[in-house]
Design a protein around this motif. Structure first.
Motif: not given
Length: 169
Positions: A126-132, A135-148, A162-169
């Motif tokens: 929680e790096d307000r306002p961002n939610l990061i 994963t072992p492979d990446d750090d992804v800003i996924a949106g705002k903390v208070d916005d689900a 094994v690798s991990w990836r984040v996909v934003l919707k």
């Protein structure tokens, strides 16, 4: 459900970081600001009358015997905790927003995120306002903390790696 208890030998002591990073609606206390009842470095000024949220809370440092003194929130400058929604949150002291990227924390958080992901638990900062998301492979800003934020985390196994990836919707 059994009550969570601190690890023997650990105590909050002079740490009051949870009194800064978390919101406490019943006290009209926003996240990232000191509670008006907190005496930083000393403790709660309304200890006997403190809200249920405060009474029931123990940070991850307090309940995880594997975490050494460098993980105590007043040293690390962040508080770690499992969330009711099945995630694992790192809540930063706003005055130390890059604390989680320092060593020894960053490399260990990356390893911890892999272990948690194998259990279906997403670790985020929680790096307000961002939610990061970490994963072992990446750090992804996924949106705002208070916005689900809407995201999915995928595991990819190729040639035994094994690798991990984040996909934003």
């Amino acid at each position: 459900m059994a009550a969570i208890e601190p690890t023997p030998g650990k105590s909050c002591g002079s740490c009051t970081m949870c009194c800064k990073v978390y919101p406490v609606p019943v006290l009209s206390k926003p996240a990232g600001q000191w509670c008006k009842h907190c005496k930083p470095g000393q403790g709660c000024g309304i200890w006997l009358e403190r809200p249920e949220f405060c009474r029931d809370f123990y940070c991850r440092y307090m309940v995880d015997p594997a975490l050494g003194p460098e993980w105590k929130p007043d040293t690390a400058k962040f508080v770690m905790n499992y969330q009711p929604n099945g995630t694992f949150a790192i809540s930063l002291d706003p005055g130390h927003r890059m604390a989680w990227k320092r060593e020894p924390y960053y490399a260990q958080l990356k390893r911890m995120s892999g272990v948690l992901l194998e259990q279906g638990i997403v670790m985020y900062v929680e790096d307000r306002p961002n939610l990061i998301i970490i994963t072992p492979d990446d750090d992804v800003i996924a949106g705002k903390v208070d916005d689900a934020p809407q995201y999915e985390v995928f595991k990819d196994v190729r040639a035994g790696v094994v690798s991990w990836r984040v996909v934003l919707k």
